[in-house]
Design a protein around this motif. Structure first.
Motif, PDB file in Angstrom:
ATOM      1  N   GLU A  32     -96.838  -7.068 -44.875  1.00  0.00           N
ATOM      2  CA  GLU A  32     -96.325  -5.985 -44.029  1.00  0.00           C
ATOM      3  C   GLU A  32     -95.055  -5.451 -44.678  1.00  0.00           C
ATOM      4  O   GLU A  32     -94.016  -6.113 -44.693  1.00  0.00           O
ATOM      5  N   VAL A  33     -95.171  -4.268 -45.262  1.00  0.00           N
ATOM      6  CA  VAL A  33     -94.069  -3.660 -45.996  1.00  0.00           C
ATOM      7  C   VAL A  33     -93.584  -2.443 -45.213  1.00  0.00           C
ATOM      8  O   VAL A  33     -94.357  -1.529 -44.918  1.00  0.00           O
ATOM      9  N   SER A  34     -92.298  -2.429 -44.875  1.00  0.00           N
ATOM     10  CA  SER A  34     -91.743  -1.327 -44.087  1.00  0.00           C
ATOM     11  C   SER A  34     -90.666  -0.609 -44.881  1.00  0.00           C
ATOM     12  O   SER A  34     -89.731  -1.251 -45.389  1.00  0.00           O
ATOM     13  N   LEU A  35     -90.810   0.699 -44.967  1.00  0.00           N
ATOM     14  CA  LEU A  35     -89.718   1.504 -45.525  1.00  0.00           C
ATOM     15  C   LEU A  35     -88.626   1.606 -44.468  1.00  0.00           C
ATOM     16  O   LEU A  35     -88.903   1.871 -43.292  1.00  0.00           O
ATOM     17  N   LEU A  36     -87.407   1.357 -44.877  1.00  0.00           N
ATOM     18  CA  LEU A  36     -86.306   1.457 -43.925  1.00  0.00           C
ATOM     19  C   LEU A  36     -86.072   2.921 -43.573  1.00  0.00           C
ATOM     20  O   LEU A  36     -85.955   3.768 -44.451  1.00  0.00           O
ATOM     21  N   ARG A  37     -86.030   3.247 -42.283  1.00  0.00           N
ATOM     22  CA  ARG A  37     -85.947   4.623 -41.814  1.00  0.00           C
ATOM     23  C   ARG A  37     -84.547   5.173 -42.059  1.00  0.00           C
ATOM     24  O   ARG A  37     -83.543   4.534 -41.722  1.00  0.00           O
ATOM     25  N   PRO A  38     -84.446   6.365 -42.654  1.00  0.00           N
ATOM     26  CA  PRO A  38     -83.121   6.922 -42.964  1.00  0.00           C
ATOM     27  C   PRO A  38     -82.278   7.179 -41.714  1.00  0.00           C
ATOM     28  O   PRO A  38     -81.047   7.101 -41.765  1.00  0.00           O
ATOM     29  N   GLU A  39     -82.943   7.460 -40.582  1.00  0.00           N
ATOM     30  CA  GLU A  39     -82.197   7.732 -39.352  1.00  0.00           C
ATOM     31  C   GLU A  39     -81.435   6.504 -38.860  1.00  0.00           C
ATOM     32  O   GLU A  39     -80.483   6.610 -38.080  1.00  0.00           O
ATOM     33  N   GLU A  40     -81.869   5.330 -39.327  1.00  0.00           N
ATOM     34  CA  GLU A  40     -81.248   4.087 -38.866  1.00  0.00           C
ATOM     35  C   GLU A  40     -80.178   3.589 -39.832  1.00  0.00           C
ATOM     36  O   GLU A  40     -79.690   2.465 -39.706  1.00  0.00           O
ATOM     37  N   THR A  41     -79.821   4.427 -40.782  1.00  0.00           N
ATOM     38  CA  THR A  41     -78.770   4.060 -41.725  1.00  0.00           C
ATOM     39  C   THR A  41     -77.456   3.822 -40.998  1.00  0.00           C
ATOM     40  O   THR A  41     -77.045   4.607 -40.140  1.00  0.00           O
ATOM     41  N   VAL A  42     -76.811   2.728 -41.352  1.00  0.00           N
ATOM     42  CA  VAL A  42     -75.525   2.374 -40.734  1.00  0.00           C
ATOM     43  C   VAL A  42     -74.402   2.758 -41.694  1.00  0.00           C
ATOM     44  O   VAL A  42     -74.402   2.352 -42.866  1.00  0.00           O
ATOM     45  N   LEU A  43     -73.464   3.538 -41.197  1.00  0.00           N
ATOM     46  CA  LEU A  43     -72.336   3.965 -42.023  1.00  0.00           C
ATOM     47  C   LEU A  43     -71.259   2.896 -42.051  1.00  0.00           C
ATOM     48  O   LEU A  43     -70.998   2.231 -41.063  1.00  0.00           O
ATOM     49  N   GLU A  44     -70.638   2.773 -43.218  1.00  0.00           N
ATOM     50  CA  GLU A  44     -69.637   1.719 -43.408  1.00  0.00           C
ATOM     51  C   GLU A  44     -68.490   2.261 -44.251  1.00  0.00           C
ATOM     52  O   GLU A  44     -68.734   2.839 -45.311  1.00  0.00           O
ATOM     53  N   GLN A  45     -67.270   2.122 -43.778  1.00  0.00           N
ATOM     54  CA  GLN A  45     -66.137   2.651 -44.517  1.00  0.00           C
ATOM     55  C   GLN A  45     -65.918   1.850 -45.804  1.00  0.00           C
ATOM     56  O   GLN A  45     -65.954   0.624 -45.808  1.00  0.00           O
ATOM     57  N   ASP A  46     -65.700   2.562 -46.902  1.00  0.00           N
ATOM     58  CA  ASP A  46     -65.415   1.916 -48.182  1.00  0.00           C
ATOM     59  C   ASP A  46     -63.915   1.662 -48.271  1.00  0.00           C
ATOM     60  O   ASP A  46     -63.107   2.599 -48.236  1.00  0.00           O
ATOM     61  N   VAL A  47     -63.543   0.412 -48.413  1.00  0.00           N
ATOM     62  CA  VAL A  47     -62.120   0.069 -48.472  1.00  0.00           C
ATOM     63  C   VAL A  47     -61.695  -0.367 -49.871  1.00  0.00           C
ATOM     64  O   VAL A  47     -60.563  -0.802 -50.063  1.00  0.00           O
ATOM     65  N   THR A  48     -62.612  -0.239 -50.837  1.00  0.00           N
ATOM     66  CA  THR A  48     -62.258  -0.685 -52.194  1.00  0.00           C
ATOM     67  C   THR A  48     -61.343   0.337 -52.863  1.00  0.00           C
ATOM     68  O   THR A  48     -61.396   1.536 -52.573  1.00  0.00           O
ATOM     69  N   PRO A  49     -60.462  -0.126 -53.754  1.00  0.00           N
ATOM     70  CA  PRO A  49     -59.567   0.802 -54.461  1.00  0.00           C
ATOM     71  C   PRO A  49     -60.369   1.872 -55.199  1.00  0.00           C
ATOM     72  O   PRO A  49     -61.369   1.580 -55.835  1.00  0.00           O
ATOM     73  N   ARG A  50     -59.878   3.124 -55.098  1.00  0.00           N
ATOM     74  CA  ARG A  50     -60.485   4.269 -55.778  1.00  0.00           C
ATOM     75  C   ARG A  50     -61.949   4.477 -55.368  1.00  0.00           C
ATOM     76  O   ARG A  50     -62.712   5.104 -56.075  1.00  0.00           O
ATOM     77  N   PHE A  51     -62.309   3.929 -54.204  1.00  0.00           N
ATOM     78  CA  PHE A  51     -63.681   4.025 -53.704  1.00  0.00           C
ATOM     79  C   PHE A  51     -64.682   3.569 -54.774  1.00  0.00           C
ATOM     80  O   PHE A  51     -65.766   4.132 -54.938  1.00  0.00           O
ATOM     81  N   ALA A  52     -64.295   2.504 -55.477  1.00  0.00           N
ATOM     82  CA  ALA A  52     -65.107   2.040 -56.609  1.00  0.00           C
ATOM     83  C   ALA A  52     -66.505   1.642 -56.176  1.00  0.00           C
ATOM     84  O   ALA A  52     -67.495   1.960 -56.850  1.00  0.00           O
ATOM     85  N   GLN A  53     -66.611   0.929 -55.047  1.00  0.00           N
ATOM     86  CA  GLN A  53     -67.938   0.480 -54.631  1.00  0.00           C
ATOM     87  C   GLN A  53     -68.871   1.650 -54.369  1.00  0.00           C
ATOM     88  O   GLN A  53     -70.047   1.624 -54.759  1.00  0.00           O
ATOM     89  N   SER A  54     -68.357   2.705 -53.729  1.00  0.00           N
ATOM     90  CA  SER A  54     -69.191   3.867 -53.419  1.00  0.00           C
ATOM     91  C   SER A  54     -69.609   4.610 -54.689  1.00  0.00           C
ATOM     92  O   SER A  54     -70.766   5.003 -54.851  1.00  0.00           O
ATOM     93  N   ARG A  55     -68.647   4.796 -55.574  1.00  0.00           N
ATOM     94  CA  ARG A  55     -68.967   5.518 -56.809  1.00  0.00           C
ATOM     95  C   ARG A  55     -69.969   4.741 -57.653  1.00  0.00           C
ATOM     96  O   ARG A  55     -70.901   5.305 -58.226  1.00  0.00           O
TER      97      ARG A  55
END
Length: 922
Positions: A56-79
């Motif tokens: 049973e393989v489920s694609l994760l629904r984009p509407e259920e995306t959870v937003l999370e603030q990036d606290v890493t310096p220079r937003f390194a994790q996001s970039r």
């Protein structure tokens, strides 16, 4: 089969864990086969394979995306995350430009990029690379495979070569492109049998394999495995050896052609003079390419093959000092000794006397070619003659022939090493070019005879003063294992090895690189074939040679009246080959025979009929359609530079991405970085990935304990050159191309670091919250047909291009993350609406996308229907039933291919990140 596929980079949920899709391909019975890497806590970094009808393989629904603030310096994790997604997403089916052409350890020469450009233009990447000897076909193949890997279409690769070039091919693809291939030679097979479970299919256990054609054609060992295997890409080197409907090699090639998406055939001599045989090769690439096997021209199939010579404008202009013009082919005449003259007398007066067309006084007409076998053996050496005579005596029945053979046997036995004029001349020539105990000069000596090679390897060391161990190497075909052959070739390419002279048969005349440390070649005996002479010369006259190639040939002369010495044939062919190479760029088509064996057989028959070498060649004019096919194709491109792909990126390059990822995520504990080289102990999960690297490289460089890598092209090139001076050809420091397993590992590490179905929030230079969304349409093969990177706001305005928005928003290493707390809930409330906006946008453009995807498919569909009609129109009524069935089967198979390449299912949408204004969002 389910309509929904799972594009690479998508996040799925299986067995209550989250995974990132690496590849997705349909199977016959089990739905889609998904290879994935674990993203959630208990499966992180684990690799797995799932089948959608078994799991049973489920694609994760984009509407259920959870937003999370990036606290890493220079937003390194996001970039880093955004860059990793961009890298992991395959380029779509519609992208025909080159993405990686300048990213590897080789000179960026447009002429070597042309084959990749041609392959990507096609419905599928299926072409014949027919460049003449020495232009760099292995590098051209590497570039094509790299582009396929970047498109997610090079996961499973099979390379099939002659056994003597296995290691050379494997070495080039790893050191220059960082494409690892598991080598299945005799040693590799033994190792694999120890490593994988008994009875396990090695072609499913390893994804990328290189194997010799002779090993692979073993139906008992591999036939059942190959029948069930599908490949993304199959490469067959020296593919002219596939011609012949009944050969095992031919059956193997046809099987592989049916079981692969991309098919790359390579041969400097692709044509054997028979239009039907060449059509057979072309049909492996496209079964509906040729209507009439006897009537077609280059323009009919020029989308399926490319052919250039060294004298073509683009090739010549780009070479520079990488390939100096070759020197003249110098005939070195040596007068036969008195004991050798006795054999010339015997051959002239007994074996080649009278009316040769009826066999002369010794053999009958059915054996009329045999006297020339004896002549050619003697022109090689008295040792070769003695062996030929002994072999014949075992089967001879006629008294007159037996008596004549015994006479020759006695005369050959009288010749000592000191009586050999060629041996004396060879020693003199080798000494004149500097081959000796206190010199680094190297030379290669070719002979057609195994007996001659064995004898020369025995007597030359003492005569040249090369008494040290390993100073003279010999290379044979039969009787030597693939491992022995590879070791000999490797030693000759290492500047610090003791070898100074390689004496070899024509087993090394195809595909083998001998130019690294050598620019001198001597023909001890000259083949009676222009093609074979050219193939031999091509071992040192090839791309990458930095000194002028020098050629000499030993010409044994006789004072016996009527004797057919080396001036009769060998010296004239030597001159003909040099002239053809200079004026035409290749000698392949000069005689009109196209195969070395046929050239020699035809020449001997003409000599028996009283013709000279000149008359024999002049009587073989090249037919117009063959000249057309063997002329340069793709030599005069319309565009000066190959088309470049539009590749979205956030970082300047792999170096910036990898170094920031390693630093931010603390991936390597003991990293040493001196600005040029990175050195570290690879973590366990990276070590696991390194198991697919060439076994010799792993053993000699022990990279599982200490890796040394670099992004510095100059340093990597120096280390590659230095490696050729040591006991191993594998460089101490590896070049980190975009395809290197370490870069892949870093990319996956970045992707799995973000939590399950999370998207980071970044403050940037935007006026309102802007959602970054990836949209992908796929075909039924699971390959992306359309990839759109969108920047969407909540006000319903049409999405913008994500990369352009990122640039304008100042997203880069200079960013400052103040850590100001953001109101994530208001952003979270907008996710579903923004996803819906992106969905509507994609669906509104589907018709335009489909038109772009379908246009080349419709074009091929029209050609397919035309081929079907013309083929059936040309069939005689008595053969129509069987032919109709074959034609309809071909049409149905190609139609299924066309259908599989069309856009299918709903688009995959994925929320990647959100940009918010730096002073708070509305």
């Amino acid at each position: 089969m389910a309509e929904t596929s799972y594009p690479p980079g998508a996040r799925i949920e299986v067995r209550d864990a989250e995974w990132i899709v690496r590849t997705c391909a349909p199977t016959t019975y089990d739905g889609y086969k998904i290879t994935a890497v674990g993203a959630s806590e208990f499966v992180r970094d684990e690799e797995a394979v799932f089948f959608t009808k078994l799991e049973e393989v489920s694609l994760l629904r984009p509407e259920e995306t959870v937003l999370e603030q990036d606290v890493t310096p220079r937003f390194a994790q996001s970039r880093l995350f955004l860059e990793a997604v961009l890298r992991r997403t395959p380029l779509p089916q519609t992208e025909k430009g080159l993405a990686l052409a300048d990213r590897f350890l080789l000179d960026p020469l447009p002429y070597q990029q042309r084959p990749a450009e041609l392959a990507l233009k096609g419905l599928r990447p299926r072409i014949l690379i027919a460049d003449v000897v020495g232009l760099g076909k292995t590098l051209e193949i590497g570039l094509i495979l790299a582009e396929l890997i970047r498109r997610g279409r090079g996961e499973r690769i099979l390379v099939v070569t002659p056994q003597q070039v296995l290691e050379q091919f494997q070495h080039e693809l790893w050191t220059r492109f960082a494409i690892p291939l598991i080598r299945l030679d005799s040693v590799g097979i033994e190792r694999i049998q120890r490593e994988i479970p008994a009875g396990r299919n090695p072609f499913t256990y390893y994804k990328r394999i290189i194997v010799s054609v002779d090993t692979l054609k073993n139906e008992g060992r591999y036939g059942q495995h190959l029948e069930k295997m599908d490949w993304d890409a199959v490469v067959i080197d020296e593919s002219h050896n596939l011609i012949g409907e009944t050969s095992l090699r031919n059956k193997l090639a046809k099987l592989l052609a049916r079981r692969t998406d991309a098919l790359l055939l390579a041969s400097a001599t692709p044509h054997n003079g028979n239009s039907q045989s060449f059509a057979e090769l072309i049909r492996m690439l496209d079964p509906a390419a040729i209507v009439d096997d006897t009537r077609y021209a280059a323009k009919d199939i020029d989308h399926l093959y490319i052919r250039r010579t060294k004298i073509d404008h683009e090739v010549r202009d780009q070479m520079g000092g990488k390939w100096p013009d070759r020197g003249p082919s110098v005939p070195v005449r040596c007068a036969a000794s008195p004991t050798e003259e006795k054999i010339f007398e015997e051959l002239t007066q007994v074996w080649l006397a009278g009316d040769e067309r009826t066999g002369g006084p010794v053999v009958g007409s059915k054996n009329r070619l045999f006297p020339y076998t004896l002549l050619k053996a003697f022109l090689s050496s008295h040792k070769a003659l003695a062996k030929s005579v002994a072999n014949r005596l075992r089967n001879a029945e006629e008294t007159r022939e037996i008596d004549a053979l015994k006479t020759l046997q006695g005369l050959a036995a009288q010749i000592t090493d000191d009586d050999s004029a060629k041996l004396t001349a060879l020693v003199r020539e080798l000494q004149s070019i500097g081959v000796g105990p206190r010199s680094a000069t190297r030379a290669v000596v070719f002979s057609e005879s195994v007996e001659t090679v064995r004898w020369l390897a025995e007597v030359l060391p003492k005569r040249l003063g090369l008494t040290g161990k390993g100073a003279v190497d010999m290379m044979l075909g039969n009787g030597m294992s693939d491992q022995q052959q590879q070791e000999i070739i490797e030693r000759f390419g290492l500047s610090d090895s003791p070898v100074r002279l390689l004496v070899t048969t024509d087993v090394t005349s195809e595909g083998v690189n001998l130019h690294r440390q050598c620019n001198h070649l001597i023909h001890y005996d000259v083949p009676w074939s222009l093609i074979r002479i050219e193939q031999r010369n091509g071992r040192i006259d090839r791309y990458g040679q930095t000194r002028q190639p020098q050629f000499k040939a030993l010409i044994l002369t006789s004072g016996v009246e009527g004797a057919k010495d080396d001036r009769t044939v060998a010296e004239k062919l030597l001159e003909k080959e040099a002239t053809a190479h200079r004026t035409l760029g290749t000698a392949e088509a000069v005689t009109g025979e196209y195969r070395a064996e046929r050239e020699e057989r035809r020449l001997i028959q003409d000599l028996l009929d009283g013709k000279t070498v000149e008359q024999s060649i002049e009587d073989r004019p090249v037919e117009d359609f063959l000249a057309d096919l063997l002329g340069s194709v793709g030599a005069d491109p319309v565009n000066p530079d190959p088309l470049r792909a539009d590749v979205p990126k956030l970082f300047a390059g792999s170096e910036a991405f990898v170094k920031e990822a390693v630093d931010t995520l603390k991936l390597l504990e003991d990293l040493e970085d001196d600005g040029q080289m990175l050195a570290f102990e690879p973590p366990r999960d990276l070590v696991h990935r390194l198991s697919v690297l060439p076994a010799d490289y792993l053993r000699t460089r022990d990279v599982r304990k200490r890796m040394k890598v670099t992004f510095d092209r100059d340093l990597a090139q120096r280390k590659l050159a230095e490696a050729r001076k040591t006991e191993t050809m594998w460089p101490e420091i590896a070049y980190l191309s975009d395809l290197h397993p370490m870069v892949d590992w870093v990319t996956d590490k970045v992707l799995v670091r973000l939590g399950r179905q999370k998207a980071p929030v970044i403050t940037a230079q935007v006026d309102e919250p802007t959602f970054l969304i990836q949209g992908i349409y796929s075909n039924r093969l699971g390959q992306p047909t359309v990839v759109e990177w969108m920047a969407v706001t909540a006000d319903g305005v049409l999405p913008q291009v994500m990369t352009e928005v990122l640039t304008k928003a100042g997203v880069g290493p200079q960013m400052i993350n103040t850590g100001r707390r953001l109101d994530l809930q208001s952003l979270q409330d907008q996710v579903a609406e923004v996803v819906a906006t992106a969905q509507v946008h994609l669906e509104s453009r589907r018709a335009a996308y489909e038109a772009q995807v379908v246009e080349p498919l419709d074009s091929y569909q029209r050609r397919l229907m035309e081929w079907q009609q013309l083929t059936l129109d040309g069939v005689h009524i008595s053969q129509r039933g069987r032919k109709e069935r074959l034609v309809h089967e071909t049409v149905e198979r190609q139609q299924r291919l066309l259908d599989s390449l069309k856009i299918t299912g709903e688009p995959l949408l994925r929320v990647l990140a959100v940009l918010v204004p730096q002073d708070g969002h509305r």
